[in-house]
Design a protein around this motif. Structure first.
Motif, PDB file in Angstrom:
ATOM      1  N   GLU A  20     -72.123 -11.426  36.826  1.00  0.00           N
ATOM      2  CA  GLU A  20     -73.061 -11.548  36.528  1.00  0.00           C
ATOM      3  C   GLU A  20     -74.343 -10.838  36.228  1.00  0.00           C
ATOM      4  O   GLU A  20     -74.986 -11.309  36.096  1.00  0.00           O
ATOM      5  CB  GLU A  20     -73.678 -13.193  37.669  1.00  0.00           C
ATOM      6  CG  GLU A  20     -72.588 -13.614  38.619  1.00  0.00           C
ATOM      7  CD  GLU A  20     -73.168 -14.715  38.844  1.00  0.00           C
ATOM      8  OE1 GLU A  20     -74.095 -15.553  39.089  1.00  0.00           O
ATOM      9  OE2 GLU A  20     -72.207 -15.174  39.513  1.00  0.00           O
ATOM     10  N   VAL A  21     -74.370  -9.532  35.735  1.00  0.00           N
ATOM     11  CA  VAL A  21     -75.633  -8.745  34.822  1.00  0.00           C
ATOM     12  C   VAL A  21     -74.990  -9.279  33.216  1.00  0.00           C
ATOM     13  O   VAL A  21     -74.261  -9.596  32.762  1.00  0.00           O
ATOM     14  CB  VAL A  21     -74.484  -7.628  35.466  1.00  0.00           C
ATOM     15  CG1 VAL A  21     -75.017  -7.239  37.019  1.00  0.00           C
ATOM     16  CG2 VAL A  21     -73.789  -7.145  34.978  1.00  0.00           C
ATOM     17  N   THR A  22     -76.197  -8.735  32.731  1.00  0.00           N
ATOM     18  CA  THR A  22     -76.547  -8.925  30.770  1.00  0.00           C
ATOM     19  C   THR A  22     -76.175  -7.580  30.953  1.00  0.00           C
ATOM     20  O   THR A  22     -76.944  -6.580  30.812  1.00  0.00           O
ATOM     21  CB  THR A  22     -77.710  -9.332  30.774  1.00  0.00           C
ATOM     22  OG1 THR A  22     -78.058 -10.873  31.598  1.00  0.00           O
ATOM     23  CG2 THR A  22     -78.105  -9.232  29.694  1.00  0.00           C
ATOM     24  N   ILE A  23     -75.252  -7.416  30.172  1.00  0.00           N
ATOM     25  CA  ILE A  23     -75.731  -6.067  28.844  1.00  0.00           C
ATOM     26  C   ILE A  23     -75.811  -5.999  27.188  1.00  0.00           C
ATOM     27  O   ILE A  23     -75.656  -7.165  26.750  1.00  0.00           O
ATOM     28  CB  ILE A  23     -73.727  -5.473  28.834  1.00  0.00           C
ATOM     29  CG1 ILE A  23     -72.965  -6.414  28.409  1.00  0.00           C
ATOM     30  CG2 ILE A  23     -73.678  -5.000  30.414  1.00  0.00           C
ATOM     31  CD1 ILE A  23     -71.026  -6.132  28.706  1.00  0.00           C
ATOM     32  N   SER A  24     -75.819  -5.447  26.902  1.00  0.00           N
ATOM     33  CA  SER A  24     -76.022  -4.799  25.107  1.00  0.00           C
ATOM     34  C   SER A  24     -75.189  -4.532  25.365  1.00  0.00           C
ATOM     35  O   SER A  24     -74.379  -3.505  25.147  1.00  0.00           O
ATOM     36  CB  SER A  24     -77.726  -3.878  24.451  1.00  0.00           C
ATOM     37  OG  SER A  24     -76.707  -4.303  23.612  1.00  0.00           O
ATOM     38  N   ARG A  25     -74.207  -5.427  23.535  1.00  0.00           N
ATOM     39  CA  ARG A  25     -73.028  -4.535  22.521  1.00  0.00           C
ATOM     40  C   ARG A  25     -73.268  -4.826  21.976  1.00  0.00           C
ATOM     41  O   ARG A  25     -73.398  -6.173  21.412  1.00  0.00           O
ATOM     42  CB  ARG A  25     -72.123  -5.760  24.177  1.00  0.00           C
ATOM     43  CG  ARG A  25     -71.823  -7.076  23.612  1.00  0.00           C
ATOM     44  CD  ARG A  25     -70.410  -7.294  24.495  1.00  0.00           C
ATOM     45  NE  ARG A  25     -70.200  -8.650  23.663  1.00  0.00           N
ATOM     46  CZ  ARG A  25     -69.156  -9.674  24.407  1.00  0.00           C
ATOM     47  NH1 ARG A  25     -67.914  -8.896  25.472  1.00  0.00           N
ATOM     48  NH2 ARG A  25     -68.702 -10.927  23.830  1.00  0.00           N
ATOM     49  N   SER A  26     -72.089  -4.485  20.732  1.00  0.00           N
ATOM     50  CA  SER A  26     -71.987  -4.352  19.418  1.00  0.00           C
ATOM     51  C   SER A  26     -70.482  -4.600  19.025  1.00  0.00           C
ATOM     52  O   SER A  26     -70.051  -3.968  19.732  1.00  0.00           O
ATOM     53  CB  SER A  26     -72.770  -3.285  18.910  1.00  0.00           C
ATOM     54  OG  SER A  26     -72.425  -3.789  18.047  1.00  0.00           O
ATOM     55  N   PRO A  27     -69.996  -5.772  18.482  1.00  0.00           N
ATOM     56  CA  PRO A  27     -69.304  -5.988  17.874  1.00  0.00           C
ATOM     57  C   PRO A  27     -69.040  -5.092  16.800  1.00  0.00           C
ATOM     58  O   PRO A  27     -69.584  -5.896  15.543  1.00  0.00           O
ATOM     59  CB  PRO A  27     -68.844  -7.972  17.391  1.00  0.00           C
ATOM     60  CG  PRO A  27     -70.652  -8.372  17.963  1.00  0.00           C
ATOM     61  CD  PRO A  27     -71.393  -6.638  18.717  1.00  0.00           C
ATOM     62  N   ILE A  28     -67.330  -4.761  16.519  1.00  0.00           N
ATOM     63  CA  ILE A  28     -67.095  -4.138  15.728  1.00  0.00           C
ATOM     64  C   ILE A  28     -65.779  -4.830  14.606  1.00  0.00           C
ATOM     65  O   ILE A  28     -64.995  -4.813  15.655  1.00  0.00           O
ATOM     66  CB  ILE A  28     -66.968  -2.476  16.041  1.00  0.00           C
ATOM     67  CG1 ILE A  28     -68.127  -1.993  16.063  1.00  0.00           C
ATOM     68  CG2 ILE A  28     -66.397  -1.881  14.535  1.00  0.00           C
ATOM     69  CD1 ILE A  28     -68.529  -1.545  17.859  1.00  0.00           C
ATOM     70  N   HIS A  29     -65.567  -5.339  13.491  1.00  0.00           N
ATOM     71  CA  HIS A  29     -64.723  -6.550  13.300  1.00  0.00           C
ATOM     72  C   HIS A  29     -64.239  -5.547  12.479  1.00  0.00           C
ATOM     73  O   HIS A  29     -64.321  -4.489  11.509  1.00  0.00           O
ATOM     74  CB  HIS A  29     -65.723  -7.570  12.558  1.00  0.00           C
ATOM     75  CG  HIS A  29     -66.892  -8.278  13.121  1.00  0.00           C
ATOM     76  ND1 HIS A  29     -65.854  -9.429  13.349  1.00  0.00           N
ATOM     77  CD2 HIS A  29     -67.340  -8.327  13.696  1.00  0.00           C
ATOM     78  CE1 HIS A  29     -66.751 -10.382  14.100  1.00  0.00           C
ATOM     79  NE2 HIS A  29     -67.388  -9.806  14.054  1.00  0.00           N
ATOM     80  N   PHE A  30     -62.617  -5.180  11.940  1.00  0.00           N
ATOM     81  CA  PHE A  30     -61.789  -4.604  11.717  1.00  0.00           C
ATOM     82  C   PHE A  30     -61.043  -6.126  10.580  1.00  0.00           C
ATOM     83  O   PHE A  30     -60.306  -6.493  11.376  1.00  0.00           O
ATOM     84  CB  PHE A  30     -60.954  -3.713  12.473  1.00  0.00           C
ATOM     85  CG  PHE A  30     -61.294  -2.948  12.483  1.00  0.00           C
ATOM     86  CD1 PHE A  30     -61.209  -1.313  11.747  1.00  0.00           C
ATOM     87  CD2 PHE A  30     -62.330  -2.973  13.816  1.00  0.00           C
ATOM     88  CE1 PHE A  30     -61.432   0.036  12.568  1.00  0.00           C
ATOM     89  CE2 PHE A  30     -62.556  -1.200  14.495  1.00  0.00           C
ATOM     90  CZ  PHE A  30     -63.275  -0.253  13.194  1.00  0.00           C
TER      91      PHE A  30
END
Length: 544
Positions: A106-116
């Motif tokens: 239950e932690v918050t992370i920052s993530r970047s979606p990369i679409h192919f």
């Protein structure tokens, strides 16, 4: 410390020149998804309106990749971003967002979606270095470091990685990524320290042994992000000075070849992967390893060379293989109907060598057809049984005409094919340049009035049309599909290759390529480059 995970894109090779777009986005406080916030539907729609307008505006460049800044795209917009990824056939780095990772406690992370393109959903790379703004004095309320950094190998744009904001400020993190010998490094951020990033990324670009292109997208958000998105590359000084003279960059640092200046800005560039660093000695044939195709703004006092929207008046079309499908050329279809698939190739080679005039080439074909008893009815039957009009043609043409575009056909094909496939063609086209077959009273073919407007003559047809209308060829759009369209594609102000996927128009030089049999897709693209506001309003199916 994050250990890299490698993702193989499965591309045996990539294009030498890659077209990429860096987008700078300006958002208001209520449009930004800070950690722990969920945007309302109306705010998500407001963000999408900004993003979509930019996508419409840059779509005619046929980009290979697009990057957006950190926290500029809320996760609710994954579906429309995905549709644009497929529509443009390009990789999209869709900014970043905060994610509650229940598997990690239950932690918050920052993530970047990369679409192919071709993938069912995005892949995510995570942020390792947390900024002071993401930390909290309240236990359990801070964003925590992610555990996954993706390194992409063998993709359509080569090898690349994405760093999220403060990751690029960590010497060890940046050094580890640069050790991967990448073609591109994408850095997305929301920071008021844009100039600091410029210094760090410029030095990283300069010190790269094999060369690297660095694309930096920073959010413009009052008090949190100051924009200054930028592109970094090592160019020959003869070229960097031209960029400064053109007010594209201040060259501080020297590797900064573009800096965003307007609120919602973008950069479209073409990057040569075979020459990521210029040679020590120049040859006459050398070209810049980066070309700037378009940017929404330049430094104060400069002048943009961007094309004015809405200045196109004419759309001219090839017929065979473009509007008329399931045939390569109408002439070839008749040769094969008469039982030969060799002689036409010999005659084509003779014409290209200058051994035959165009009229002599056509006369030789008609003589062969006549000897085999070809009649007018035979040709009409062949068109009905073997050819088809590109999908949604009538609907698309009505839209073009309704919007005020003047349409023409410039074809090296045969008039009977046009008349059989589009009996009411005069309702749509103000002029037709095409070969006209002649027939006896019995219907037997007897001769041909050869057009003067095939191959190099197609460009002359554009000149003639424009002369009659008192406009420039730069106000024309030409749509073709194969090698005899080259002169018109080069002469027109904007050029489109519109073809079946089975064909290979890679040797043609055009502004945009559309592999489709849906004429409405072509019309949408024409509208997107001539009236993006109207196009954006009309494309609700793309998530608007």
């Amino acid at each position: 410390m994050i250990f890299p995970e490698y993702v193989d894109g499965g591309e045996a090779s990539h294009k030498e020149s890659i077209r990429g777009v860096i987008c700078q986005v300006q958002l208001t406080h209520d449009m930004v998804q800070a950690a722990g916030t969920v945007l309302s539907e109306s705010k998500v729609n407001a963000v999408w309106a900004k993003l979509r307008n930019t996508l419409v505006e840059i779509s005619h460049h046929n980009p290979d990749f697009i990057i957006f800044p950190e926290i500029s795209i809320p996760p609710q917009l994954e579906a429309p971003i995905r549709r644009w990824c497929q529509k443009l056939d390009c990789i999209i780095v869709a900014g970043s967002h905060y994610y509650d990772d229940l598997d990690a406690g239950e932690v918050t992370i920052s993530r970047s979606p990369i679409h192919f393109p071709g993938q069912a959903g995005p892949m995510y790379t995570e942020k390792e270095v947390i900024s002071p703004f993401e930390k909290s004095p309240i236990e359990g309320d801070s964003v925590v470091p992610g555990a996954k950094r993706l390194i992409f190998r063998h993709t359509k744009i080569g090898d690349f990685a994405v760093l999220i904001c403060a990751d690029a400020l960590s010497e060890s993190t940046l050094a580890n990524v640069l050790d991967e010998q990448l073609d591109f490094l994408f850095v997305i951020s929301c920071t008021p320290e844009g100039s600091r990033f410029h210094s760090i990324l410029g030095a990283a670009c300069k010190n790269s042994n094999d060369g690297i292109y660095i694309c930096y997208a920073n959010l413009l958000w009052n008090g949190h992000g100051n924009g200054k998105s930028a592109a970094f590359a090592v160019l020959d000084r003869a070229y960097t000075y031209k960029l400064r003279a053109g007010k594209i960059t201040d060259l501080e640092p020297e590797q900064k070849i573009w800096e965003a200046r307007s609120n919602n800005d973008f950069f479209v560039g073409e990057f040569n992967l075979a020459r990521k660093k210029p040679p020590l000695s120049k040859a006459v044939e050398d070209e810049p390893n980066v070309k700037i195709l378009e940017t929404r703004s330049v430094l104060r006092g400069g002048s943009s060379k961007r094309r004015t929207r809405g200045d196109y008046r004419v759309v001219a079309f090839d017929l065979d293989g473009t509007l008329l499908r399931n045939i390569e050329f109408s002439w070839v279809a008749l040769w094969r109907h008469c039982g030969d698939d060799i002689k036409w190739r010999d005659y084509l080679r003779s014409y290209r060598k200058g051994e035959l005039t165009y009229q002599q080439w056509c006369d030789a074909a008609v003589s062969f057809f006549r000897a085999h008893g070809l009649t007018l009815q035979d040709i009409r039957d062949l068109v009905a049984s073997e050819c088809s009009l590109t999908g949604n043609f009538e609907e698309g043409m009505k839209r073009l005409k309704g919007l005020g575009y003047r349409a023409y056909i410039i074809s090296g094909g045969i008039d009977v094919f046009l008349e059989a496939a589009i009996p009411n063609y005069s309702d749509y086209f103000e002029g037709v340049y095409i070969n006209k077959l002649l027939f006896e009273g019995s219907g037997l073919i007897s001769g041909v009035q050869a057009t003067s407007y095939d191959f190099e003559g197609k460009a002359q047809a554009l000149e003639r049309i424009c002369g009659n209308l008192d406009i420039s060829e730069r106000q024309c759009i030409y749509v073709g599909d194969t090698f005899n369209d080259e002169s018109a594609l080069a002469r027109a102000g904007y050029s489109i290759v519109y073809a079946d996927r089975e064909k290979d128009p890679a040797t043609l030089t055009a502004n945009h390529t559309i592999f489709s049999d849906d004429f409405e897709v072509l019309v949408d693209h024409v509208l997107s480059i001539t009236n993006p506001e109207l196009f954006a309003k009309a494309t609700k199916e793309l998530g608007g």
